[in-house]
Design an enzyme around this catalytic site. Structure first.
Site, PDB file in Angstrom:
ATOM      1  N   HIS A 170     -21.837  14.378   1.893  1.00  0.00           N
ATOM      2  CA  HIS A 170     -22.549  14.666   0.637  1.00  0.00           C
ATOM      3  C   HIS A 170     -21.985  15.915  -0.010  1.00  0.00           C
ATOM      4  O   HIS A 170     -21.809  15.977  -1.229  1.00  0.00           O
ATOM      5  CB  HIS A 170     -24.046  14.870   0.914  1.00  0.00           C
ATOM      6  CG  HIS A 170     -24.784  13.584   1.069  1.00  0.00           C
ATOM      7  ND1 HIS A 170     -25.774  13.414   2.012  1.00  0.00           N
ATOM      8  CD2 HIS A 170     -24.681  12.403   0.417  1.00  0.00           C
ATOM      9  CE1 HIS A 170     -26.241  12.179   1.924  1.00  0.00           C
ATOM     10  NE2 HIS A 170     -25.602  11.558   0.971  1.00  0.00           N
ATOM     11  N   HIS A 173     -24.031  31.379   1.132  1.00  0.00           N
ATOM     12  CA  HIS A 173     -24.570  32.115  -0.025  1.00  0.00           C
ATOM     13  C   HIS A 173     -24.193  33.592   0.061  1.00  0.00           C
ATOM     14  O   HIS A 173     -23.831  34.212  -0.942  1.00  0.00           O
ATOM     15  CB  HIS A 173     -26.098  31.987  -0.092  1.00  0.00           C
ATOM     16  CG  HIS A 173     -26.569  30.609  -0.461  1.00  0.00           C
ATOM     17  ND1 HIS A 173     -26.261  30.012  -1.668  1.00  0.00           N
ATOM     18  CD2 HIS A 173     -27.319  29.698   0.213  1.00  0.00           C
ATOM     19  CE1 HIS A 173     -26.811  28.801  -1.717  1.00  0.00           C
ATOM     20  NE2 HIS A 173     -27.452  28.592  -0.575  1.00  0.00           N
ATOM     21  N   HIS A 185     -27.154  23.473  -3.359  1.00  0.00           N
ATOM     22  CA  HIS A 185     -28.170  23.587  -2.308  1.00  0.00           C
ATOM     23  C   HIS A 185     -29.497  23.008  -2.806  1.00  0.00           C
ATOM     24  O   HIS A 185     -30.180  22.285  -2.072  1.00  0.00           O
ATOM     25  CB  HIS A 185     -28.313  25.064  -1.911  1.00  0.00           C
ATOM     26  CG  HIS A 185     -29.091  25.290  -0.654  1.00  0.00           C
ATOM     27  ND1 HIS A 185     -29.114  26.503  -0.016  1.00  0.00           N
ATOM     28  CD2 HIS A 185     -29.894  24.476   0.086  1.00  0.00           C
ATOM     29  CE1 HIS A 185     -29.881  26.413   1.056  1.00  0.00           C
ATOM     30  NE2 HIS A 185     -30.375  25.203   1.135  1.00  0.00           N
ATOM     31  N   CYS A 241     -29.095  13.433  12.602  1.00  0.00           N
ATOM     32  CA  CYS A 241     -29.544  12.853  13.875  1.00  0.00           C
ATOM     33  C   CYS A 241     -31.059  12.724  13.878  1.00  0.00           C
ATOM     34  O   CYS A 241     -31.613  11.745  14.392  1.00  0.00           O
ATOM     35  CB  CYS A 241     -29.114  13.727  15.052  1.00  0.00           C
ATOM     36  SG  CYS A 241     -27.344  13.960  15.163  1.00  0.00           S
ATOM     37  N   CYS A 262     -28.990  18.730  14.268  1.00  0.00           N
ATOM     38  CA  CYS A 262     -28.299  17.922  13.244  1.00  0.00           C
ATOM     39  C   CYS A 262     -29.319  17.114  12.435  1.00  0.00           C
ATOM     40  O   CYS A 262     -29.995  16.229  12.970  1.00  0.00           O
ATOM     41  CB  CYS A 262     -27.306  17.013  13.946  1.00  0.00           C
ATOM     42  SG  CYS A 262     -26.748  15.616  12.981  1.00  0.00           S
ATOM     43  N   GLU A 280     -23.261  13.213   7.679  1.00  0.00           N
ATOM     44  CA  GLU A 280     -23.937  12.952   6.410  1.00  0.00           C
ATOM     45  C   GLU A 280     -23.830  14.177   5.501  1.00  0.00           C
ATOM     46  O   GLU A 280     -23.524  14.070   4.315  1.00  0.00           O
ATOM     47  CB  GLU A 280     -25.396  12.619   6.678  1.00  0.00           C
ATOM     48  CG  GLU A 280     -26.211  12.435   5.423  1.00  0.00           C
ATOM     49  CD  GLU A 280     -27.706  12.255   5.712  1.00  0.00           C
ATOM     50  OE1 GLU A 280     -28.047  11.909   6.849  1.00  0.00           O
ATOM     51  OE2 GLU A 280     -28.497  12.443   4.784  1.00  0.00           O
ATOM     52  N   TRP A 295     -35.574  26.050  -5.057  1.00  0.00           N
ATOM     53  CA  TRP A 295     -35.490  27.452  -4.662  1.00  0.00           C
ATOM     54  C   TRP A 295     -34.730  28.283  -5.705  1.00  0.00           C
ATOM     55  O   TRP A 295     -33.762  27.776  -6.255  1.00  0.00           O
ATOM     56  CB  TRP A 295     -34.773  27.506  -3.303  1.00  0.00           C
ATOM     57  CG  TRP A 295     -34.995  28.759  -2.519  1.00  0.00           C
ATOM     58  CD1 TRP A 295     -35.966  29.009  -1.592  1.00  0.00           C
ATOM     59  CD2 TRP A 295     -34.195  29.939  -2.580  1.00  0.00           C
ATOM     60  NE1 TRP A 295     -35.824  30.269  -1.068  1.00  0.00           N
ATOM     61  CE2 TRP A 295     -34.736  30.859  -1.665  1.00  0.00           C
ATOM     62  CE3 TRP A 295     -33.067  30.305  -3.311  1.00  0.00           C
ATOM     63  CZ2 TRP A 295     -34.194  32.129  -1.466  1.00  0.00           C
ATOM     64  CZ3 TRP A 295     -32.520  31.565  -3.115  1.00  0.00           C
ATOM     65  CH2 TRP A 295     -33.090  32.461  -2.194  1.00  0.00           C
TER      66      TRP A 295
HETATM   67  C1  FAD Z   1     -23.358  22.322   3.272  1.00  0.00           C
HETATM   68  C2  FAD Z   1     -24.599  21.640   3.817  1.00  0.00           C
HETATM   69  C3  FAD Z   1     -24.901  20.342   3.433  1.00  0.00           C
HETATM   70  C4  FAD Z   1     -26.035  19.694   3.944  1.00  0.00           C
HETATM   71  N1  FAD Z   1     -26.291  18.404   3.599  1.00  0.00           N
HETATM   72  C5  FAD Z   1     -27.337  17.743   4.172  1.00  0.00           C
HETATM   73  C6  FAD Z   1     -27.562  16.361   3.916  1.00  0.00           C
HETATM   74  O1  FAD Z   1     -26.811  15.739   3.169  1.00  0.00           O
HETATM   75  N2  FAD Z   1     -28.605  15.743   4.537  1.00  0.00           N
HETATM   76  C7  FAD Z   1     -29.426  16.431   5.383  1.00  0.00           C
HETATM   77  O2  FAD Z   1     -30.346  15.839   5.934  1.00  0.00           O
HETATM   78  N3  FAD Z   1     -29.258  17.752   5.612  1.00  0.00           N
HETATM   79  C8  FAD Z   1     -28.229  18.415   5.041  1.00  0.00           C
HETATM   80  N4  FAD Z   1     -28.017  19.745   5.311  1.00  0.00           N
HETATM   81  C9  FAD Z   1     -29.017  20.483   6.093  1.00  0.00           C
HETATM   82  C10 FAD Z   1     -30.187  20.927   5.190  1.00  0.00           C
HETATM   83  O3  FAD Z   1     -29.724  21.337   3.912  1.00  0.00           O
HETATM   84  C11 FAD Z   1     -30.943  22.117   5.772  1.00  0.00           C
HETATM   85  O4  FAD Z   1     -30.023  23.129   6.144  1.00  0.00           O
HETATM   86  C12 FAD Z   1     -31.783  21.795   6.977  1.00  0.00           C
HETATM   87  O5  FAD Z   1     -32.647  20.715   6.693  1.00  0.00           O
HETATM   88  C13 FAD Z   1     -32.647  23.025   7.374  1.00  0.00           C
HETATM   89  O6  FAD Z   1     -33.468  23.358   6.274  1.00  0.00           O
HETATM   90  P1  FAD Z   1     -34.217  24.733   6.093  1.00  0.00           P
HETATM   91  O7  FAD Z   1     -35.619  24.469   5.774  1.00  0.00           O
HETATM   92  O8  FAD Z   1     -33.949  25.614   7.251  1.00  0.00           O
HETATM   93  O9  FAD Z   1     -33.573  25.410   4.794  1.00  0.00           O
HETATM   94  P2  FAD Z   1     -32.116  25.347   4.252  1.00  0.00           P
HETATM   95  O10 FAD Z   1     -32.008  24.303   3.203  1.00  0.00           O
HETATM   96  O11 FAD Z   1     -31.149  25.258   5.380  1.00  0.00           O
HETATM   97  O12 FAD Z   1     -31.940  26.755   3.537  1.00  0.00           O
HETATM   98  C14 FAD Z   1     -31.808  27.967   4.280  1.00  0.00           C
HETATM   99  C15 FAD Z   1     -32.442  29.077   3.482  1.00  0.00           C
HETATM  100  O13 FAD Z   1     -31.706  29.260   2.267  1.00  0.00           O
HETATM  101  C16 FAD Z   1     -32.598  29.615   1.199  1.00  0.00           C
HETATM  102  N5  FAD Z   1     -32.405  28.628   0.138  1.00  0.00           N
HETATM  103  C17 FAD Z   1     -32.984  27.416  -0.029  1.00  0.00           C
HETATM  104  N6  FAD Z   1     -32.507  26.816  -1.114  1.00  0.00           N
HETATM  105  C18 FAD Z   1     -31.601  27.641  -1.665  1.00  0.00           C
HETATM  106  C19 FAD Z   1     -30.766  27.580  -2.814  1.00  0.00           C
HETATM  107  N7  FAD Z   1     -30.794  26.536  -3.644  1.00  0.00           N
HETATM  108  N8  FAD Z   1     -29.941  28.616  -3.057  1.00  0.00           N
HETATM  109  C20 FAD Z   1     -29.910  29.689  -2.263  1.00  0.00           C
HETATM  110  N9  FAD Z   1     -30.676  29.815  -1.162  1.00  0.00           N
HETATM  111  C21 FAD Z   1     -31.521  28.803  -0.861  1.00  0.00           C
HETATM  112  C22 FAD Z   1     -33.986  29.623   1.778  1.00  0.00           C
HETATM  113  O14 FAD Z   1     -34.312  30.963   2.122  1.00  0.00           O
HETATM  114  C23 FAD Z   1     -33.857  28.768   3.018  1.00  0.00           C
HETATM  115  O15 FAD Z   1     -34.773  29.110   4.020  1.00  0.00           O
HETATM  116  C24 FAD Z   1     -26.885  20.402   4.830  1.00  0.00           C
HETATM  117  C25 FAD Z   1     -26.584  21.721   5.204  1.00  0.00           C
HETATM  118  C26 FAD Z   1     -25.450  22.336   4.713  1.00  0.00           C
HETATM  119  C27 FAD Z   1     -25.103  23.749   5.152  1.00  0.00           C
END
Ligand code: FAD
Length: 469
Positions: free
Chosen positions: A301, A267, A327, A52, A49, A297, A353
């Site tokens: 959002h 996506h 995203h 967290c 999380c 959170e 991205w």
């Molecule tokens: C609906 C939702 C809301 C969230 N809100 C918060 C928040 O308010 N605060 C918080 O701390 N965390 C939030 N998170 C978690 C955060 O966005 C990430 O999922 C987490 O930090 C893990 O990040 P990551 O590096 O694995 O990539 P992620 O952001 O999880 O992305 C996963 C993969 O998607 C692809 N990607 C990246 N950007 C895009 C894009 N714009 N369009 C399409 N594909 C893309 C990339 O290949 C990336 O590796 C949220 C997650 C979700 C599903």
């Protein structure tokens, strides 16, 4: 107790130099029963999380006052934490009716051994800390409770404003939780990129009424049946191990994983729907996240972003691009937060991205002023084609159903897999195991549903939030 790092005279210490003590189902009761402190705070959290992770320094800042060799006030409060995403702790977290993260419970240490506890339970000395989202607020809550005047000397963590306010309301409306799950499963039946997972979702839907009748909340006897169907068997089949990530595997245990899998799933759904389904898919995603994503959170959002959509979606393209933009807004916010709090996964820093290396034609121009985020003028037609290709054909062509048949087989492949949001070697195709991961997201969503439906004294938090927006 010594092995838990308790240094005697009420001085406790957690793993890796943390002041709060890491507990699990095996040592929870014994540790608290033996604690000499008058009060305990237990934080129930999930390692995946993001909220967290961001909260941890806040909690630690308070824990350092009371626990460990340098504690300013040893012996008065013991502070501990339990990782609810760890399988061994599921029953323990259910026992405390944990329905969101982080979830803080206060009370005399010896009172944490009750067989079942829920917030607002009468005649209980345990209490949900409803306003502990920053170190200051948590300490204020404690001071009020104890009539004390402890203060924080540590100035290291100043980014309190980055944390959400008032997010620890545990209440959820019940009647609405069933329908969003059904509607989301319907989308998975039609559009999950994997045939196996479509079939699994359909099976679950067909048998859904056996598990959860309309108008009924799940009783503690009924809910395990739904749990077994969704969480243990998994909609993609029994072979998909829980909490196992490939496409979304972080370089550290506590990064990426679940929330990354959820994005990938969303996506990959938006690029598969038909135009006529775009608005209903949008509302289904919105309601699913709002009801089942346990990261408070994140869901708040996300709900705010959804609420700013004023015109119904008329095409799949519009929805796909909207989700991509949403995203990126999250990415942009987290870039700063993760830098300030030093919580980023070093191998997967947040980026706007797709990075240029992944899609040069998506960029008309880009510029950056100082330390600020990159300003990009996007070619949205190109972005849309890229997303359709990336989350559509490529995801499927690289997906091997066989890879989720056997955990061992999957493990062997891990080394050769990378997801390239972090720009370098950016042409790598995302691996299809993301689909298994994505399905696991739903698994955990259903778990959330289970926790939430166990809450008997619900108020209408959702409706209150709507009023605020
Ligand atoms: C609906 C939702 C809301 C969230 N809100 C918060 C928040 O308010 N605060 C918080 O701390 N965390 C939030 N998170 C978690 C955060 O966005 C990430 O999922 C987490 O930090 C893990 O990040 P990551 O590096 O694995 O990539 P992620 O952001 O999880 O992305 C996963 C993969 O998607 C692809 N990607 C990246 N950007 C895009 C894009 N714009 N369009 C399409 N594909 C893309 C990339 O290949 C990336 O590796 C949220 C997650 C979700 C599903």
């Amino acid at each position: 107790l010594r092995s838990l790092g308790v240094g005697g005279e009420g001085a406790a210490g957690g793993a890796h130099g943390d002041a709060a003590v890491d507990l699990d189902a095996a040592n929870f009761t014994a540790f608290l029963q033996a604690s000499p402190e008058s009060f305990a705070v237990v934080e129930f959290f999930a390692h995946w999380c993001p909220a967290c992770r961001n909260y941890k320094p806040q909690y630690e800042k308070v824990a350092k006052l009371f626990n460990g060799p340098d504690a300013a006030h040893p012996g008065s409060i013991v502070m501990a934490r339990v990782d609810c995403a760890s399988k061994v702790n599921v029953d323990l977290c259910n026992k405390f009716s944990v329905d969101h993260y982080p979830f803080l419970v206060w009370g005399p240490p010896t009172k944490f051994d009750s067989p079942q506890w829920k917030p607002k339970q009468e005649n209980s000395e345990l209490e949900l800390i409803d306003d502990g989202r920053t170190a200051e607020r948590l300490l204020k809550w404690i001071n009020k409770k104890m009539g004390s005047s402890f203060s924080l000397d540590d100035k290291k963590y100043e980014n309190d404003s980055a944390l959400p306010k008032n997010a620890s309301d545990p209440e959820q409306i019940k009647p609405e939780t069933r329908d969003p799950l059904v509607r989301f499963l319907q989308i998975l039946v039609s559009h999950h990129p994997s045939k196996r997972c479509r079939r699994g979702s359909a099976d679950l839907l067909i048998n859904f009424d056996d598990h959860w009748h309309t108008n009924l909340s799940l009783s503690s006897e009924e809910s395990p049946t739904l749990l077994t169907s969704v969480a243990v068997d998994n909609i993609c089949g029994k072979g998909v191990p829980r909490g196992y990530w490939m496409f979304c595997r972080g370089s550290k245990k506590e990064t990426r994983g679940f929330s990354c899998g959820l994005w990938v799933l969303l996506h990959s759904l938006t690029v598969r729907i038909g135009d006529a389904e775009s608005q209903s898919t949008f509302t289904s995603i919105r309601d699913f996240i709002n009801n089942f994503f346990i990261c408070d959170e994140c869901r708040r959002h996300f709900y705010e972003m959804c609420s700013s959509v004023s015109v119904p979606f008329k095409s799949a393209r519009d929805l796909t691009l909207w989700l991509w933009r949403a995203h990126n807004k999250v990415n942009e916010r987290l870039m700063k937060e993760e830098k300030d709090l030093d919580t980023a996964d070093p191998s997967f820093p947040k980026v706007i991205w797709p990075p240029k290396q992944l899609c040069p034609s998506c960029y008309r121009s880009s510029s950056r002023t100082g330390d600020g985020p990159m300003q990009v003028e996007w070619d949205e037609d190109e972005v849309y084609h890229f997303l359709v290709d990336y989350y559509g054909k490529k995801l499927v062509s690289s997906y091997r159903e066989a890879s989720i048949d056997s955990h061992l087989q999957v493990t062997k492949q891990v080394g050769s897999i990378s997801d390239d949001s972090s720009a370098s070697s950016a042409a790598t195709v995302p691996i299809g195991a993301a689909l298994g991961v994505a399905a696991a997201s739903c698994t955990f969503g259903a778990l959330a549903c289970f926790w939430r439906t166990q809450q008997k004294n619900r108020k209408y938090y959702h409706l209150r939030s709507l009023k605020k927006i």
